[in-house]
Design an enzyme around this catalytic site. Structure first.
Site, PDB file in Angstrom:
ATOM      1  N   ASN A  35       0.740  -1.158  -0.066  1.00 11.12           N
ATOM      2  CA  ASN A  35      -0.181  -0.066  -0.160  1.00 11.12           C
ATOM      3  C   ASN A  35       0.697   1.222   0.026  1.00 11.12           C
ATOM      4  OD1 ASN A  35      -2.659  -1.370   0.263  1.00 11.12           O
ATOM      5  ND2 ASN A  35      -1.792  -1.905   2.223  1.00 11.12           N
ATOM      6  N   TYR A  36       2.185   1.365   0.476  1.00  8.20           N
ATOM      7  CA  TYR A  36       2.796   2.225   0.651  1.00  8.20           C
ATOM      8  C   TYR A  36       3.948   2.775  -0.409  1.00  8.20           C
ATOM      9  CZ  TYR A  36      -0.064   3.579   4.565  1.00  8.20           C
ATOM     10  OH  TYR A  36      -0.872   3.847   5.072  1.00  8.20           O
TER      11      TYR A  36
END
Length: 560
Positions: free
Chosen positions: A517-518
């Site tokens: 996600n990052y």
DNA sequence: CCCAAGACTTGGAACAATCTTC
DNA sequence: GAAGATTGTTCCAAGTCTTGGG
């Protein structure tokens, strides 16, 4: 999937799917499985029995010993009882679910012991369902659906100290379901004898199916898999926004440092909060309805009780000690030296306040995000997390990768860079139950390998000596092969040692979330290309599908 | 402006499948 | 070939942020 651009807000033109799969209906227990109340056998009505089985299945879990869980469960269970049951069953402590529990354990065991053929049959049935319900057509593409199965009924398990734990999550029926698809598509048929709550044709949203859940009253959705065009494009956009932040982050940092001196309290609070969000990768911290969820906070919702100010601590000046529960009730604990101005401001914000008062009483996420929007289009608090995570990965990879290392050592470096990000984002996990044992096993493997290496070296030495005396082809060859053996074992040992280091460092750190996600996947793809690391060593199949766009796009020289 | 509803992303744990080892 | 370890997948809760209505 970059073929046509839709006008603002339009997500698709054509959408066709088969609707959801419902949870299987309840199957009553066999007659010989008993429930006891106050020591006496009691036959339950089907509805009461179903809810009882939910509890019985969780009997080994710590949840069922918790006061709130028991209270919520019992209250909801009683609602499902007949009036006779209700008048008999008045005390949960007198309920004996152990027989039911044993029955389910036996069932689980039996499932494990199933023959190959039976297992194969189940697998084929699952594949059939996936084929039929697991895909949809969105515009010109057949896309995988993420969660096409409706959540079965059960007992709600919140995380942390959730006030609603133990409540009954009711069964979802077709009558609860809203179908979203395009007008000109084949509209999914509800199960026989049922109808949908609604069929709508809203192409401004991406979901296919929705229903309202009864615990929080929130809406749940069926959406597409991360590998889909619509999710991938959004993901890509997210990283592009973070890259735009990279270009103006210096300016923004200067700005908030200036704002620490502002005459306006609101501006100062905003500037300090933003400093934390930037420096510590804290989440924004929306307000939450009290009593509806576990008591957790993010940056804007920090309370006075969550920080301690130390003018001096362990030889450092102006240290802020954070201790609070964040998302999923994961503890954030950190001692951070901050700039003097920040420290003084915090003292000011805390003046004349009670521990349970808001630290930033003039601030909330909407004020903060509105300000960020003015600084850069599309900028919100969470972009800082994405930006700082990705830039950290890139820096760490540069710093840690040693060109002379072999592949396992380079991958260790990658994992370490990933780990630095996970630590920044406070992605923690419970240490695996078998961690200590696994560690010891690995250590004994290493010891064994070391001994093997010593043996191999001894053999090489004697072969060399032998060759010196004999000076024939055969002994020369023997030296060569012994040399190779030593090398091979050395490499194996090194690999094991790397593995041990990696695992030890990873004990309480969860890498998955940041990876998924990052971290701009193009950074990882470029790194793999640059060092000749096969992409499979970094991303498994699912991850490669999700990041297909990046694998396609990024070259060796990609810069975040 | 405020608030609630709605939509979408992010999160760790449980569970299942696969691999390794004896 | 069973048991145990490891890795991958599913589950569903819990966040963030936007939208729309007063």
């Amino acid at each position: 999937w970059e073929e046509e651009r839709y006008p603002e807000g339009i997500k698709w033109k054509f959408l066709e799917h088969k609707g959801p799969i419902f949870a299987p209906p309840y199957e009553p227990l066999p007659e010989n499985v008993k429930f006891y109340y106050d020591g006496k056998v009691m036959k339950l009505s089907t509805k009461a029995e179903e809810v009882a089985t939910f509890f019985a299945k969780m009997l080994d879990h710590e949840y069922t010993t918790k006061e709130i869980f028991r209270k919520n469960f019992f209250k909801d269970w009683r609602k499902e009882m007949t009036s006779e049951e209700k008048s008999t069953i008045t005390n949960l402590s007198k309920c004996d679910f152990t027989h039911m529990s044993q029955y389910f354990k036996a069932q689980t065991e039996a499932r494990k012991q199933m023959s190959k053929e039976e297992k194969q049959k189940i697998k084929e049935e699952n594949e059939r369902l996936l084929k039929e319900y697991g895909y949809c057509v969105m515009d010109n593409h057949k896309e995988r659906i993420a969660n096409f199965k409706i959540e079965p009924p059960g007992l709600f398990r919140g995380r942390g100290n959730h006030p609603k734990m133990g409540m009954l999550k009711r069964r979802i029926m077709p009558e609860d379901i809203i179908i979203n698809c395009s007008k000109d598509s084949k509209i999914p048929a509800p199960p026989p004898g049922h109808k949908w709550k609604e069929v709508r044709h809203d192409n401004k949203v991406t979901w296919l199916v929705s229903w309202t859940e009864n615990i929080q009253g929130s809406i749940k959705y069926i959406m597409l898999n991360p590998s889909s065009r619509i999710k991938g494009e959004k993901d890509w956009q997210k990283y592009e926004t973070a890259r735009r932040l990279k270009k103006c982050v210096d300016k923004i940092r200067n700005q908030y440092r200036e704002d620490w001196k502002s005459k306006e309290m609101k501006v100062r609070q905003r500037a300090v909060a933003l400093y934390f969000i930037d420096k510590l990768a804290l989440r924004a911290g929306n307000e939450k309805e009290e009593g509806e969820t576990a008591d957790t906070v993010g940056c804007c919702s920090l309370r006075v009780e969550h920080i301690k100010l130390h003018p001096e601590l362990d030889g450092q000046e102006y240290v802020v000690e954070f201790d609070f529960l964040g998302k999923d009730s994961i503890r954030y604990y950190n001692k951070v030296p901050v700039e003097k101005r920040v420290f003084k401001n915090l003292q000011l914000f805390m003046e004349n306040k009670q521990p349970e008062d808001d630290l930033f009483d003039r601030l909330n996420t909407s004020i903060l995000n509105k300000h960020l929007q003015d600084l850069m289009e599309g900028l919100t608090a969470k972009v800082f997390r994405t930006y700082n995570a990705s830039i950290t990965l890139q820096q760490q990879l540069k710093e840690l990768t040693n060109p002379d290392d072999n592949i396992p050592a380079k991958i260790l470096s990658y994992n370490r860079a990933n780990r630095a990000v996970a630590i920044l984002c406070n992605h923690q996990r419970a240490p695996p139950k078998t961690f200590e044992k696994a560690m010891m096993n690995l250590q004994s493997k290493i010891d064994a390998k070391k001994e093997q290496l010593a043996d191999a070296r001894r053999e090489l030495k004697s072969a060399k000596a032998d060759a010196k005396v004999r000076r024939d082809e055969k002994s020369k060859k023997s030296v060569e092969s012994k040399k190779k053996a030593v090398q091979r074992i050395e490499e194996q040992l090194m690999k094991l040692e790397v593995q041990a280091t990696d695992r030890e460092e990873n004990k309480q750190i969860a890498l998955g979330t940041s990876k998924l996600n990052y971290l701009d996947p193009r950074i990882s793809v470029a790194w793999c290309k640059k060092w000749g690391i096969p992409i499979e060593k970094i991303y498994n199949k699912t991850q490669r599908e999700k990041f297909a766009w990046a694998i396609d796009m990024a070259e060796e020289d990609y810069e975040f």
